[in-house]
Design an enzyme around this catalytic site. Structure first.
Site, PDB file in Angstrom:
ATOM      1  N   GLY A   1      36.643  38.409  42.001  1.00 16.96           N
ATOM      2  CA  GLY A   1      36.871  38.083  40.587  1.00 16.96           C
ATOM      3  C   GLY A   1      38.079  38.800  40.019  1.00 16.96           C
TER       4      GLY A   1
ATOM      5  N   GLU B   1      40.924  36.629  40.943  1.00 16.67           N
ATOM      6  CA  GLU B   1      40.819  35.399  40.138  1.00 16.67           C
ATOM      7  C   GLU B   1      41.312  35.656  38.716  1.00 16.67           C
ATOM      8  OE1 GLU B   1      37.181  32.774  41.557  1.00 16.67           O
ATOM      9  OE2 GLU B   1      36.532  34.844  41.288  1.00 16.67           O
TER      10      GLU B   1
END
Length: 398
Positions: free
Chosen positions: A108, A111
């Site tokens: 994440g 991301e």
């Protein structure tokens, strides 16, 4: 250590420019837990409401960018804004956003960085999407944004493989816009880089609005399925990752995001991912030995008992004899122990034939291994290893 888990917002002035600095504050690795996501969202609101700000830096505290989602949230449930929404909001800003990446951007965390308009990292930084190792896929837009920047072959390899890449590999793949050499201050260099971008057109920098470049044909996906079958046989996650990347090629961004979410949820509900997450935490837990005093000393092992003279037990006995530890090898009857000893001798003779051992060394090692059917012969050994076959009843009886 009762500091609130959040992200801090600060406005600084450099070279006459007002710059917002959003810092993830969840040491040691700045996992994107609910409090951190809320803090980032507040920071983005500040930027939107302050027309004097001409650029944004996002960074992590503790000389670390971000190691990803907070895995424990999968079981506890999410609070605060979702990661995909947050990334979308940051990407939509009308002033340039630079992700300043120290140490690593993983899962994440990467991301999140893909939602910035530019990415700058230090030379020793590592970038990766390791979700496949937990039986999952990147669920914060990683399967949709990475291929739009770095193309399909690179994305397949990175997301199905699950291994991080170095800053130089990331730079070649256009995943990073600038690498800051060792010895230079990452924050100062990131700010200088940001100032150079002020006023430039951001429409080509919003990854969600780009097309996947390069080769996107069916062959690439077929090749990826073959590779996944080789390196992750029987695993569900690689298949869903490949489907998500197909969506990045074939669908508009918003539809691709829905597909990614559905494919992610399918994996989250799959017992494979729960098992892989259990292993992940168990491996971490295994490094922490509780109820042993700090100054405990390791026992010097000079003799070893081994229960079970099969392949595993015989192999363990050889490992011990190879380093001069004497072994008592036990099995249920004489036939089994003799067979075990014969196998060990054959193995040593094979190594001897290849010229890796002398006859003298073979004799010395064999002389260290004694066989028995009687547990009392273990009375003087320093340690016993159980190596019988996988049957819980037998193991418990032993």
């Amino acid at each position: 250590n009762n500091m609130p888990v959040t992200a801090t917002y600060e406005k600084i002035t450099r070279k006459g420019k007002n710059i917002a600095v959003i810092t993830l504050l969840n040491p040691p690795v700045n996992s994107l837990s609910g409090g951190v996501r809320e803090g980032i969202q507040k920071g983005l609101e500040e930027v939107k409401n302050d027309s004097s700000i001409v650029g944004v830096i996002v960074q992590g505290s503790n000389n670390t960018f971000c190691a990803g989602a907070d895995i424990s949230e999968f079981s506890k449930g999410m609070t605060g804004p979702s990661l995909p929404d947050l990334i979308y909001e940051m990407e939509s800003l009308n002033v340039p956003v630079v992700a300043s990446i120290a140490k690593f951007a993983l899962g994440g965390g990467l991301e999140f960085a893909l939602g910035a308009h530019y990415r700058v990292c230090e030379e020793k930084a590592k970038l990766g999407l390791p979700e496949v190792n937990l039986g999952l896929l990147p669920g914060g837009g990683g399967t949709q944004r990475l291929p739009r920047i770095s193309g399909l072959p690179f994305s397949l390899k990175m997301i199905v493989g699950g291994l991080p890449v170095s800053s130089s590999v990331a730079m070649k793949a256009k995943l990073i816009d600038k690498v800051i050499p060792n010895g230079l201050n990452l924050f100062d260099e990131s700010v200088n880089f940001l100032i150079e971008q002020i006023g430039k057109d951001l429409s080509t920098r919003r990854v969600r609005d780009q097309k996947v470049p390069g080769e996107t044909g069916k062959d690439a996906f077929d090749g990826a399925r073959k590779m996944a079958h080789k390196i992750r046989r029987g695993e569900q996650a690689p298949m869903n990752i490949i489907k998500a990347l197909e969506a990045a090629v074939n669908l508009p961004f918003d539809e691709g995001m829905i597909e990614e979410f559905n494919l992610f949820m399918e994996l989250a509900m799959n017992p494979q991912s729960r098992a892989l997450q259990h292993m992940f935490f168990a491996e971490r837990q295994a490094n922490k030995i509780t109820n042993v005093s700090k100054n405990a000393k390791a026992v010097d092992i000079k003799s070893l008992g081994v229960v079970g003279a099969g392949l595993m037990g015989g192999g363990i006995a050889m490992c011990a004899a190879n380093v001069g530890i004497s072994v008592v090898l036990l099995d249920i009857n004489e036939e089994a122990t003799k067979k075990g000893l014969d196998t060990i001798l054959k193995n040593y003779q094979r190594t001897q034939k290849r010229g890796k051992l002398t006859q003298e060394q073979v004799d010395k090692r064999m002389s260290l291994i004694k066989i028995t059917t009687n547990y009392e012969d273990f009375s003087n050994v320093d340690m016993v290893i159980e190596a019988v076959f996988e049957n819980m009843e037998i193991k418990k009886n032993i």
